[in-house]
Design a protein around this motif. Structure first.
Motif, PDB file in Angstrom:
ATOM      1  N   ASN A 133     -20.927 -62.998   5.766  1.00 17.67           N
ATOM      2  CA  ASN A 133     -20.700 -63.466   7.139  1.00 17.67           C
ATOM      3  C   ASN A 133     -21.989 -63.911   7.824  1.00 17.67           C
ATOM      4  O   ASN A 133     -22.074 -63.921   9.046  1.00 17.67           O
ATOM      5  CB  ASN A 133     -20.050 -62.360   7.979  1.00 17.67           C
ATOM      6  CG  ASN A 133     -18.665 -62.023   7.462  1.00 17.67           C
ATOM      7  OD1 ASN A 133     -17.994 -62.874   6.883  1.00 17.67           O
ATOM      8  ND2 ASN A 133     -18.259 -60.770   7.633  1.00 17.67           N
ATOM      9  N   SER A 134     -23.011 -64.272   7.034  1.00 17.80           N
ATOM     10  CA  SER A 134     -24.289 -64.679   7.644  1.00 17.80           C
ATOM     11  C   SER A 134     -24.129 -66.018   8.363  1.00 17.80           C
ATOM     12  O   SER A 134     -23.254 -66.813   8.037  1.00 17.80           O
ATOM     13  CB  SER A 134     -25.358 -64.795   6.556  1.00 17.80           C
ATOM     14  OG  SER A 134     -24.999 -65.813   5.652  1.00 17.80           O
ATOM     15  N   TYR A 135     -24.996 -66.195   9.372  1.00 12.98           N
ATOM     16  CA  TYR A 135     -24.931 -67.431  10.152  1.00 12.98           C
ATOM     17  C   TYR A 135     -25.532 -68.586   9.359  1.00 12.98           C
ATOM     18  O   TYR A 135     -26.061 -68.400   8.269  1.00 12.98           O
ATOM     19  CB  TYR A 135     -25.702 -67.260  11.473  1.00 12.98           C
ATOM     20  CG  TYR A 135     -25.107 -66.235  12.417  1.00 12.98           C
ATOM     21  CD1 TYR A 135     -23.832 -65.707  12.183  1.00 12.98           C
ATOM     22  CD2 TYR A 135     -25.800 -65.800  13.530  1.00 12.98           C
ATOM     23  CE1 TYR A 135     -23.293 -64.767  13.054  1.00 12.98           C
ATOM     24  CE2 TYR A 135     -25.261 -64.872  14.407  1.00 12.98           C
ATOM     25  CZ  TYR A 135     -24.005 -64.348  14.153  1.00 12.98           C
ATOM     26  OH  TYR A 135     -23.466 -63.428  14.993  1.00 12.98           O
ATOM     27  N   ASN A 184     -28.264 -70.091   9.749  1.00 17.24           N
ATOM     28  CA  ASN A 184     -29.684 -69.947   9.454  1.00 17.24           C
ATOM     29  C   ASN A 184     -29.961 -68.773   8.503  1.00 17.24           C
ATOM     30  O   ASN A 184     -31.101 -68.353   8.357  1.00 17.24           O
ATOM     31  CB  ASN A 184     -30.478 -69.781  10.755  1.00 17.24           C
ATOM     32  CG  ASN A 184     -30.009 -68.562  11.529  1.00 17.24           C
ATOM     33  OD1 ASN A 184     -29.147 -67.815  11.057  1.00 17.24           O
ATOM     34  ND2 ASN A 184     -30.585 -68.380  12.702  1.00 17.24           N
TER      35      ASN A 184
END
Ligand SMILES: [Zn+2]
Ligand SMILES: [Zn+2]
Length: 229
Positions: A14-16, A18
């Motif tokens: 679920n990382s953004y 960036n």
């Protein structure tokens, strides 16, 4: 989300964009030993969004529950009672029963708001009516100014048609009519009276014996009453 501490974790599902993840969510996931459900929210108990110690974090099932926590916390801070809600119109903390569900203001403020709106509507209706009346008067004035000769001619004509002669004729007709109807009514009254008298005479002739007997009984009864009394 600027206040949150972010950490680089490009491997996180679920990382953004960036490659970063909010640190408090990562810590919560480490504590519960699995990924957070999609709608879960991590709440900071003391309100400091950079204080990511385990003891300062609560996992909420969704945003609704998270909002409830915030509301209860604020209520407790302001009044010492977590069950109150804030009315945005009178700026006071009130118990839940002073609110309708899904309203940001209390019932009393709602009533006041409704009244204000009612009177505002009423006022605007009045203003509109007054404006339209003024504009109607202005239109009439303008019409009169533009058609002065025509209007005067019409008025003269009207007065001519309703001269004294005409009025007298109408009046005579009216009075004659009333006299006639009065005579008709009186004739009918006299006729009815004759019929009534004849009917009474006939009745008396037919029932003379019975009526005399009744009168005798009545006199007797009166006499007994006066003797007893
Ligand atoms: Zn929170
Ligand atoms: Zn209120």
């Amino acid at each position: 989300m600027g206040q949150y501490k972010m950490v680089r974790a490009p491997w996180h599902p679920n990382s953004y964009g960036n490659g970063c993840v909010p640190e408090h969510r990562l810590i919560a996931e480490k504590a519960i030993g699995k990924l957070l459900p999609a709608r879960a929210v991590v709440h900071h108990i003391n309100g400091n969004q950079k204080d990511n110690r385990n003891v300062n974090l609560v996992v909420c099932q969704d945003e609704v529950y998270h909002n409830l926590l915030h509301r209860r916390t604020e209520s407790f801070k302001a009044t010492g009672n977590p069950d109150k809600r804030f009315c945005a119109k009178c700026s006071s903390w009130l118990l839940q029963d002073k609110f309708l569900s899904n309203r940001g203001y209390c019932i009393d403020c709602g009533k006041l708001y409704g009244l204000k709106r009612y009177y505002a509507d009423h006022e605007s209706t009045l203003i509109k009516a007054r404006k339209s009346r003024l504009s109607r008067q202005a239109a009439i004035k303008q019409y009169l100014a533009e058609n002065r000769t025509r209007v005067n001619a019409y008025a003269r004509d009207w007065r001519g048609r309703n001269s004294d002669k005409v009025r007298e004729k109408n009046q005579n007709y009216y009075h004659k009519d009333i006299e006639a109807s009065r005579e008709r009514n009186h004739a009918a009254y006299l006729k009815n009276r004759e019929i009534r008298i004849e009917y009474q005479k006939a009745y008396y002739a037919q029932n003379a014996e019975r009526i005399r007997e009744y009168q005798r009984q009545y006199r007797l009864k009166k006499k007994m009453e006066t003797n007893n009394g």
